[in-house]
Design an enzyme around this catalytic site. Structure first.
Site, PDB file in Angstrom:
ATOM      1  N   TYR A  84       0.844  -1.203   0.000  1.00  0.00           N
ATOM      2  CA  TYR A  84       0.000   0.000   0.000  1.00  0.00           C
ATOM      3  C   TYR A  84       0.874   1.245   0.000  1.00  0.00           C
ATOM      4  O   TYR A  84       1.935   1.270   0.649  1.00  0.00           O
ATOM      5  CB  TYR A  84      -0.860   0.065   1.272  1.00  0.00           C
ATOM      6  CG  TYR A  84      -2.050  -0.855   1.296  1.00  0.00           C
ATOM      7  CD1 TYR A  84      -3.244  -0.489   0.685  1.00  0.00           C
ATOM      8  CD2 TYR A  84      -1.982  -2.078   1.954  1.00  0.00           C
ATOM      9  CE1 TYR A  84      -4.348  -1.332   0.732  1.00  0.00           C
ATOM     10  CE2 TYR A  84      -3.078  -2.924   1.997  1.00  0.00           C
ATOM     11  CZ  TYR A  84      -4.262  -2.541   1.384  1.00  0.00           C
ATOM     12  OH  TYR A  84      -5.340  -3.378   1.432  1.00  0.00           O
ATOM     13  N   TYR A  92      -0.399  -9.814   0.642  1.00  0.00           N
ATOM     14  CA  TYR A  92       0.657  -9.256   1.501  1.00  0.00           C
ATOM     15  C   TYR A  92       0.599  -9.880   2.892  1.00  0.00           C
ATOM     16  O   TYR A  92      -0.444 -10.346   3.337  1.00  0.00           O
ATOM     17  CB  TYR A  92       0.551  -7.728   1.590  1.00  0.00           C
ATOM     18  CG  TYR A  92      -0.768  -7.189   2.066  1.00  0.00           C
ATOM     19  CD1 TYR A  92      -1.078  -7.102   3.418  1.00  0.00           C
ATOM     20  CD2 TYR A  92      -1.711  -6.761   1.140  1.00  0.00           C
ATOM     21  CE1 TYR A  92      -2.285  -6.593   3.843  1.00  0.00           C
ATOM     22  CE2 TYR A  92      -2.932  -6.255   1.555  1.00  0.00           C
ATOM     23  CZ  TYR A  92      -3.211  -6.174   2.912  1.00  0.00           C
ATOM     24  OH  TYR A  92      -4.423  -5.685   3.318  1.00  0.00           O
ATOM     25  N   ARG A 148      -2.723 -11.881   3.693  1.00  0.00           N
ATOM     26  CA  ARG A 148      -4.063 -11.513   3.219  1.00  0.00           C
ATOM     27  C   ARG A 148      -4.235 -11.948   1.766  1.00  0.00           C
ATOM     28  O   ARG A 148      -3.389 -11.671   0.921  1.00  0.00           O
ATOM     29  CB  ARG A 148      -4.263  -9.991   3.246  1.00  0.00           C
ATOM     30  CG  ARG A 148      -4.291  -9.280   4.576  1.00  0.00           C
ATOM     31  CD  ARG A 148      -5.461  -9.542   5.501  1.00  0.00           C
ATOM     32  NE  ARG A 148      -6.688 -10.076   4.965  1.00  0.00           N
ATOM     33  CZ  ARG A 148      -7.725  -9.363   4.478  1.00  0.00           C
ATOM     34  NH1 ARG A 148      -7.671  -8.068   4.443  1.00  0.00           N
ATOM     35  NH2 ARG A 148      -8.822  -9.949   4.057  1.00  0.00           N
ATOM     36  N   HIS A 202      -7.156  -8.479  -2.413  1.00  0.00           N
ATOM     37  CA  HIS A 202      -8.489  -7.903  -2.211  1.00  0.00           C
ATOM     38  C   HIS A 202      -8.490  -6.420  -2.530  1.00  0.00           C
ATOM     39  O   HIS A 202      -7.442  -5.763  -2.524  1.00  0.00           O
ATOM     40  CB  HIS A 202      -8.964  -8.126  -0.763  1.00  0.00           C
ATOM     41  CG  HIS A 202      -8.096  -7.460   0.251  1.00  0.00           C
ATOM     42  ND1 HIS A 202      -6.936  -8.024   0.725  1.00  0.00           N
ATOM     43  CD2 HIS A 202      -8.192  -6.256   0.867  1.00  0.00           C
ATOM     44  CE1 HIS A 202      -6.366  -7.207   1.595  1.00  0.00           C
ATOM     45  NE2 HIS A 202      -7.107  -6.121   1.695  1.00  0.00           N
ATOM     46  N   HIS A 242     -10.593  -2.931  -1.290  1.00  0.00           N
ATOM     47  CA  HIS A 242     -11.536  -2.353  -0.327  1.00  0.00           C
ATOM     48  C   HIS A 242     -12.525  -1.464  -1.077  1.00  0.00           C
ATOM     49  O   HIS A 242     -12.128  -0.692  -1.954  1.00  0.00           O
ATOM     50  CB  HIS A 242     -10.802  -1.504   0.714  1.00  0.00           C
ATOM     51  CG  HIS A 242      -9.853  -2.302   1.560  1.00  0.00           C
ATOM     52  ND1 HIS A 242     -10.217  -2.862   2.762  1.00  0.00           N
ATOM     53  CD2 HIS A 242      -8.557  -2.638   1.380  1.00  0.00           C
ATOM     54  CE1 HIS A 242      -9.182  -3.502   3.281  1.00  0.00           C
ATOM     55  NE2 HIS A 242      -8.160  -3.379   2.451  1.00  0.00           N
TER      56      HIS A 242
HETATM   57  O1  LIG Z   1      -8.350  -4.411  10.220  1.00  0.00           O
HETATM   58  C1  LIG Z   1      -7.205  -4.808  10.117  1.00  0.00           C
HETATM   59  O2  LIG Z   1      -6.478  -4.944  11.081  1.00  0.00           O
HETATM   60  C2  LIG Z   1      -6.723  -5.169   8.773  1.00  0.00           C
HETATM   61  C3  LIG Z   1      -5.472  -5.719   8.610  1.00  0.00           C
HETATM   62  C4  LIG Z   1      -5.055  -6.068   7.345  1.00  0.00           C
HETATM   63  C5  LIG Z   1      -5.883  -5.856   6.276  1.00  0.00           C
HETATM   64  O3  LIG Z   1      -5.550  -6.184   5.042  1.00  0.00           O
HETATM   65  C6  LIG Z   1      -7.132  -5.310   6.461  1.00  0.00           C
HETATM   66  O4  LIG Z   1      -7.902  -5.128   5.362  1.00  0.00           O
HETATM   67  C7  LIG Z   1      -7.558  -4.965   7.713  1.00  0.00           C
END
Ligand SMILES: O=C(O)c1ccc(O)c(O)c1
Length: 245
Positions: A110, A149, A159, A162, A164
């Site tokens: 990111y 990642y 993860r 994805h 968001h």
């Molecule tokens: O809410 C979290 O902690 C969190 C951590 C990693 C992610 O990829 C995410 O989308 C949320």
């Protein structure tokens, strides 16, 4: 514009049990530390909350929904088109709604000061986009397939890829947030965020569908992902909880 009543938040009991993640989800470590400890207080939405400035068509930039064209050069990675419809609980289109996305780059990084894992930033990719739904409730983004990642939730935690999504109603106080995944990701089985959704069908509704009709020859792969505000086919929303939680 969508009216406030069209865009009611999904209410307790209206969506099938198990559609939304519990506030405290075992296995997803940080939820224990940050969920409310007391019952939520529903604040009535008055004129101030349901009116006010919104991002209408005049405020969107030309490339806001094409994340591959926001810099002088092209980003690295697999170019994809992500499209879908925003629908209410009766399957009717919700038009003129602001849909925003944020995501990691092709290497799973990111553009965020908090993201420090050793995968390179892409100078040609920010990972943020926005658009308005059209008269059919449809949104479309061109972007890059995000990479997986690591995160430190558990040993060797990764993860799944994805994107968001955030959807606004007719005011900034009306907002729903969800995540879109890609079909057949081998990382689903070890991901506590994906698996925090109790209902299997609801969980699968977070997974986009590959669509060869959306795929453009010599250009980009196409994926469909509808967002349903409430009811039997309601999308999973992160800021909702089930009645019995
Ligand atoms: O809410 C979290 O902690 C969190 C951590 C990693 C992610 O990829 C995410 O989308 C949320």
């Amino acid at each position: 514009m969508a009216t406030p009543t069209e865009f009611r938040l999904p209410r307790y009991g209206e969506d099938p049990e198990g559609t939304h993640p519990p506030l405290d989800s075992s296995g997803y470590r940080s939820t224990a530390l940050r969920h409310p400890k007391q019952d939520l207080v529903l604040l009535p939405q008055m004129l101030t909350e349901v009116t006010g400035p919104l991002l209408g068509p005049g405020r969107l930039g030309e490339h806001d929904n094409d994340l591959t064209r926001q810099h002088a050069g092209e980003p690295q990675g697999q170019r994809i088109i992500v499209t879908g419809r925003l629908l209410d609980g009766d399957g009717r289109p919700v038009r003129d709604s602001l849909v925003e996305i944020w995501q990691a780059n092709a290497g799973g990084r990111y553009r965020h000061t908090g993201d420090r894992w050793p995968s390179p930033l892409d100078p040609n990719f920010d990972g943020v986009g926005r658009t308005l739904t059209d008269s059919d409730g449809r949104y479309t983004f061109t972007t890059i397939k995000p990479g997986a990642y690591p995160w430190k939730n558990h040993d060797n935690a990764w993860r799944p890829a994805h994107i968001h999504f955030s959807v606004f109603g007719s005011a900034f106080t009306q907002r729903l947030v969800t995540q879109m995944y890609f079909p057949d990701d081998p990382l689903f089985s070890q991901d506590p965020i994906f698996n925090s959704i109790p209902d299997e069908k609801a969980r699968q509704r977070m997974v986009s569908r590959y669509d060869h009709d959306i795929t453009q020859a010599e250009w980009a792969l196409g994926f469909q992902f509808d967002i349903v505000l409430r009811g039997r086919d309601a999308s999973v929303f992160e800021d909702e909880e089930d009645e019995d939680e």
